[in-house]
Design a protein around this motif. Structure first.
Motif, short mmCIF file in Angstrom:
data_model
loop_
_atom_site.label_atom_id
_atom_site.label_comp_id
_atom_site.label_asym_id
_atom_site.label_seq_id
_atom_site.Cartn_x
_atom_site.Cartn_y
_atom_site.Cartn_z
N ARG A 44 1.50 7.27 -1.53
CA ARG A 44 2.10 8.57 -1.80
C ARG A 44 1.12 9.69 -1.49
O ARG A 44 1.47 10.71 -0.90
CB ARG A 44 2.50 8.64 -3.27
CG ARG A 44 3.88 9.16 -3.46
CD ARG A 44 4.39 9.08 -4.88
NE ARG A 44 3.42 8.78 -5.88
CZ ARG A 44 3.39 7.62 -6.55
NH1 ARG A 44 4.26 6.70 -6.30
NH2 ARG A 44 2.46 7.41 -7.46
N VAL A 97 -5.43 14.77 -4.73
CA VAL A 97 -5.69 13.80 -3.66
C VAL A 97 -7.00 14.17 -2.99
O VAL A 97 -7.17 15.29 -2.54
CB VAL A 97 -4.56 13.81 -2.61
CG1 VAL A 97 -4.83 12.78 -1.53
CG2 VAL A 97 -3.22 13.54 -3.27
N ALA A 120 -9.57 10.02 1.60
CA ALA A 120 -8.37 9.24 1.90
C ALA A 120 -8.23 9.04 3.41
O ALA A 120 -7.89 7.96 3.87
CB ALA A 120 -7.14 9.93 1.34
N LEU A 124 -1.22 9.62 0.67
CA LEU A 124 -1.34 9.75 2.12
C LEU A 124 -0.18 10.55 2.69
O LEU A 124 -0.39 11.46 3.50
CB LEU A 124 -1.36 8.37 2.78
CG LEU A 124 -2.61 7.55 2.61
CD1 LEU A 124 -2.41 6.18 3.22
CD2 LEU A 124 -3.79 8.23 3.27
N SER A 125 1.05 10.22 2.28
CA SER A 125 2.19 10.98 2.81
C SER A 125 2.08 12.43 2.40
O SER A 125 2.44 13.32 3.16
CB SER A 125 3.52 10.44 2.30
OG SER A 125 3.47 9.08 2.12
N ALA A 126 1.60 12.66 1.18
CA ALA A 126 1.48 14.03 0.72
C ALA A 126 0.49 14.79 1.58
O ALA A 126 0.74 15.92 2.01
CB ALA A 126 1.04 14.05 -0.74
N GLU A 160 1.80 15.92 4.89
CA GLU A 160 2.75 17.02 4.91
C GLU A 160 2.09 18.35 4.57
O GLU A 160 2.46 19.39 5.09
CB GLU A 160 3.88 16.74 3.92
CG GLU A 160 4.56 15.43 4.22
CD GLU A 160 6.05 15.56 4.32
OE1 GLU A 160 6.63 16.33 3.56
OE2 GLU A 160 6.64 14.87 5.17
N ASP A 161 1.17 18.35 3.62
CA ASP A 161 0.54 19.60 3.24
C ASP A 161 -0.81 19.29 2.58
O ASP A 161 -0.87 18.92 1.41
CB ASP A 161 1.44 20.34 2.25
CG ASP A 161 0.95 21.76 2.00
OD1 ASP A 161 -0.27 21.98 2.04
OD2 ASP A 161 1.79 22.64 1.76
N MET A 166 7.37 6.79 12.73
CA MET A 166 6.18 7.23 12.02
C MET A 166 6.45 7.06 10.54
O MET A 166 7.49 7.49 10.04
CB MET A 166 5.94 8.70 12.29
CG MET A 166 6.02 8.99 13.76
SD MET A 166 4.47 9.46 14.36
CE MET A 166 4.75 11.16 14.62
N LEU A 170 0.83 -1.21 0.00
CA LEU A 170 0.00 0.00 0.00
C LEU A 170 0.86 1.26 0.00
O LEU A 170 0.62 2.18 -0.78
CB LEU A 170 -0.91 0.00 1.22
CG LEU A 170 -1.84 1.20 1.31
CD1 LEU A 170 -2.88 1.13 0.20
CD2 LEU A 170 -2.52 1.29 2.65
N ARG A 229 3.83 1.68 -1.00
CA ARG A 229 4.64 1.88 -2.20
C ARG A 229 3.79 2.33 -3.39
O ARG A 229 4.32 2.62 -4.45
CB ARG A 229 5.35 0.57 -2.58
CG ARG A 229 6.60 0.33 -1.74
CD ARG A 229 7.43 -0.74 -2.35
NE ARG A 229 6.71 -2.01 -2.38
CZ ARG A 229 7.21 -3.13 -2.89
NH1 ARG A 229 8.40 -3.14 -3.43
NH2 ARG A 229 6.51 -4.25 -2.85
N SER A 230 2.47 2.36 -3.21
CA SER A 230 1.60 2.69 -4.35
C SER A 230 1.28 4.17 -4.37
O SER A 230 1.68 4.92 -3.49
CB SER A 230 0.30 1.91 -4.21
OG SER A 230 -0.44 2.48 -3.15
N GLY A 231 0.53 4.56 -5.38
CA GLY A 231 0.08 5.94 -5.48
C GLY A 231 -0.78 6.33 -4.28
O GLY A 231 -0.74 7.46 -3.83
N VAL A 232 -1.54 5.36 -3.77
CA VAL A 232 -2.38 5.66 -2.61
C VAL A 232 -1.51 6.06 -1.43
O VAL A 232 -1.77 7.04 -0.73
CB VAL A 232 -3.24 4.43 -2.24
CG1 VAL A 232 -4.09 4.74 -1.02
CG2 VAL A 232 -4.13 4.03 -3.39
N ALA A 281 -1.71 18.80 -1.39
CA ALA A 281 -2.12 17.46 -1.82
C ALA A 281 -3.45 17.52 -2.54
O ALA A 281 -3.64 16.90 -3.59
CB ALA A 281 -2.20 16.53 -0.62
#
Lengths: 318, 254
Positions: free
Chosen positions: A176, A193, A198, A178-180, A183-184, A246, A169, A171-174, A188
């Motif tokens: 990415r 996004v 999400a 989430l991490s985006a 952060e902001d 985290m 999960l 490593r996928s676009g999903v 995002a």
């Protein structure tokens, strides 16, 4: 790495057959499942939940009641309960996830209190403070998972599958996305996004994982009591996420392992567990706010990048 | 391509945009200029759904997009950069740019967890396209760096790469050269010209008048939330209202 760890785990009971030790490692397996889900929510999506012990408890009591009281077969019961808990998480998540930061922490904490009180007070269904006993073991036909070695294989297979799914999960676009969003959120959203959805999805996913872990917990010990699902369990789980790292899937395993083992290693900790956990948390947050694994990983990537650049500048100069 | 009709935005009782109407033609570069506090960034934020508009309409390719959620507007093909850089600091440069392709990743969480072969294939394609965009902006040697440790100029370019990687129909740039030195500004200017030649539609907010005069086909001037002039760069430069908006302010501050 997954293969290596799986092999190690397969061989582990061959040279370690002390049921007590296996009991502890089995508990690590169960905690890891919860922490994996929680890390997706806290570490990747950047939210906070101080109420995941509630989902853990709902899973445990759900399985206990459906199989113990109503005699449903454990496997389908586990699935049903996980789905029901997913629905509860959706129901809770839609309003609650509009909040963020301290407010979100308080709301999830409140939810945990409510669930804990219900488990405690509704004694006709849950057995109240004295707990719920006589939960059947999981079984495939006649093969029942009733001793530590068998449970070891069962629990760690579940854990490894969850670990693998989570690795995929993130490593996928999903992942990415989430991490985006962690952060902001504005940026995002501007990049496409769907931040609200999400957040809700990952909350439900983490609740379902907690519920599965709860069901396994119930079937593994065949006895549960509301004490295991209070807010201190929730904070312990957050501590596992933070210490492990985290936004690090492997860190979840490490954090769950470390915090579960600590009281076993040093007997003094038994009584002062909460102090020690608190102390570790403060130290980690002060010096490596991203948690041990992620913090070290960040340091290494930054050093490497800067080192490379320096090398290049030297090349250019000569 | 984009048509604004009587767009208004109030903050509390204070009008930040009042009755702004203009169109952004396809394949052209539109520059949005105006003194500080004229409402330029607010306008961009209203178009991209970051801020809700109070009234009015924004039509994009025939769709009404006013007050739509940001991610939906992004999916329709509008992409943007921010005035104060908004990279994802802890993500790698490559991941930052790949986030710009979110709409095309479009798969569910469950699919992502199973990591089916077709998904892996698609991820590879997205990665290749991102690498291409990074190459275009000369960032190929820094793709695995966390974005936070980049120099300012590089960060600006990563943000640009992130905005164009999805090949948006309309690209909104909020001060793409703010804080860059002359050399870097010229480089970004050249890249913007290349983008226009490639058929992209651009709208940029910019204070650097040399750049605006050089690349803008149409200039829109905002002052105190009102659109006071629209035309080619030369027309706008001679417009008395525009002179007053700029010079008047200079007198007041002098």
């Amino acid at each position: 790495m997954v293969v290596m760890l799986s092999t190690l785990l397969m061989l582990f009971p061959l040279f370690e057959d002390n049921p007590y030790t296996l009991g502890v490692t089995n508990l690590i397996a169960i905690n890891t499942i919860v922490v994996l889900g929680l890390n997706l929510f806290i570490g990747y999506a950047g939210q906070i939940s101080l109420g995941h012990a509630a989902f853990f408890g709902l899973g445990a009591y759900g399985s206990a009641i459906t199989t113990g009281t109503y005699g449903l077969p454990p496997w389908p019961a586990m699935l049903l309960v996980a789905m029901a808990v997913g629905c509860i998480a959706l129901f809770v998540g839609i309003p609650v996830l509009r909040l963020s930061g301290h407010y979100l922490a308080m709301a999830t904490l409140g939810f945990n209190f409510v669930v804990h009180s219900v488990l405690l007070e509704w004694d006709t269904l849950t057995g109240g403070p004295s707990g719920f006993s006589g939960i059947p073991y999981l079984a495939f036909g006649d093969f029942s998972f009733d001793d530590e070695v068998r449970l070891h294989y069962l629990l760690w297979s579940f854990t490894m599958i969850c670990l693998l799914l989570c690795l995929n999960l993130v490593r996928s676009g999903v992942g990415r996305g989430l991490s985006a969003l962690a952060e902001d959120e504005t940026a995002a959203a501007a990049l496409g996004v769907n931040t609200r959805l999400a957040k809700i999805k990952i909350f439900v996913l983490s609740a379902v994982m907690a519920s599965l872990a709860g069901s396994l917990f119930a079937h593994c010990y065949s006895f549960i009591s509301p004490d295991s699902f209070g807010i201190f369990t929730s904070t312990d789980m957050v501590i596992m996420v933070v210490i492990g790292g985290m936004g690090s899937i492997w860190g979840s395993l490490f954090g769950a392992g470390l915090i579960t083992l600590l009281p076993e290693w040093i007997g003094v900790f038994e009584n002062y567990k909460d102090f020690v956990h608190g102390g570790i948390l403060v130290l980690v947050l002060m010096f490596l706010p991203q948690g041990l694994i992620s913090g070290l990983k960040d340091m290494v990537t930054v050093r490497l990048a800067l080192h490379k650049q320096k090398g290049k500048q030297k090349d250019a100069a000569t | 391509m984009l048509r604004l009709d009587h767009l208004c935005k109030n903050f509390g009782g204070l009008p930040a945009l009042s009755d702004v109407s203009f169109t952004v033609p396809k394949g052209k570069v539109t520059a949005l200029i105006g003194p500080n506090g004229a409402g330029k960034s607010t306008l961009i934020n209203c178009i991209t759904g970051v801020l809700p508009a109070t009234s009015g309409s924004v039509l994009f390719k025939g769709h009404e997009i006013v007050n739509l959620a940001s991610h939906k507007i992004s999916a329709l093909g509008i992409s943007r950069t921010f005035q104060n850089l908004r990279l994802f600091p802890r993500l790698s440069v490559l991941d930052n740019v790949m986030t710009g392709l979110t709409c095309e990743g479009g798969h569910s969480m469950i699919m992502a967890m199973l990591r089916l072969p077709y998904l892996r294939h698609r991820e590879r394609q997205l990665k290749l396209r991102s690498l291409e965009a990074l190459d275009y902006f000369d960032l190929s040697d820094k793709i695995y760096w966390p974005a936070e440790i980049l120099a300012y100029g590089d960060k600006k370019r990563v943000e640009l790469a992130r905005a164009i990687v999805g090949k948006p129909d309309l690209l909104l740039l909020d001060e793409p050269v703010a804080g860059l030195n002359g050399e870097e500004t010229a480089a970004v200017g050249d890249q913007l010209k290349l983008l226009r030649r490639a058929g992209h539609t651009l709208m940029l907010v910019e204070h650097d008048m040399d750049l605006v005069m050089e690349i803008a086909d149409q200039v829109v001037v905002l002052d105190s939330g009102r659109c006071i002039a629209t035309g080619t760069a030369d027309e706008v430069r001679r417009n008395p209202l525009v002179l007053e908006a700029y010079l008047g302010r200079m007198e007041a501050t002098a």
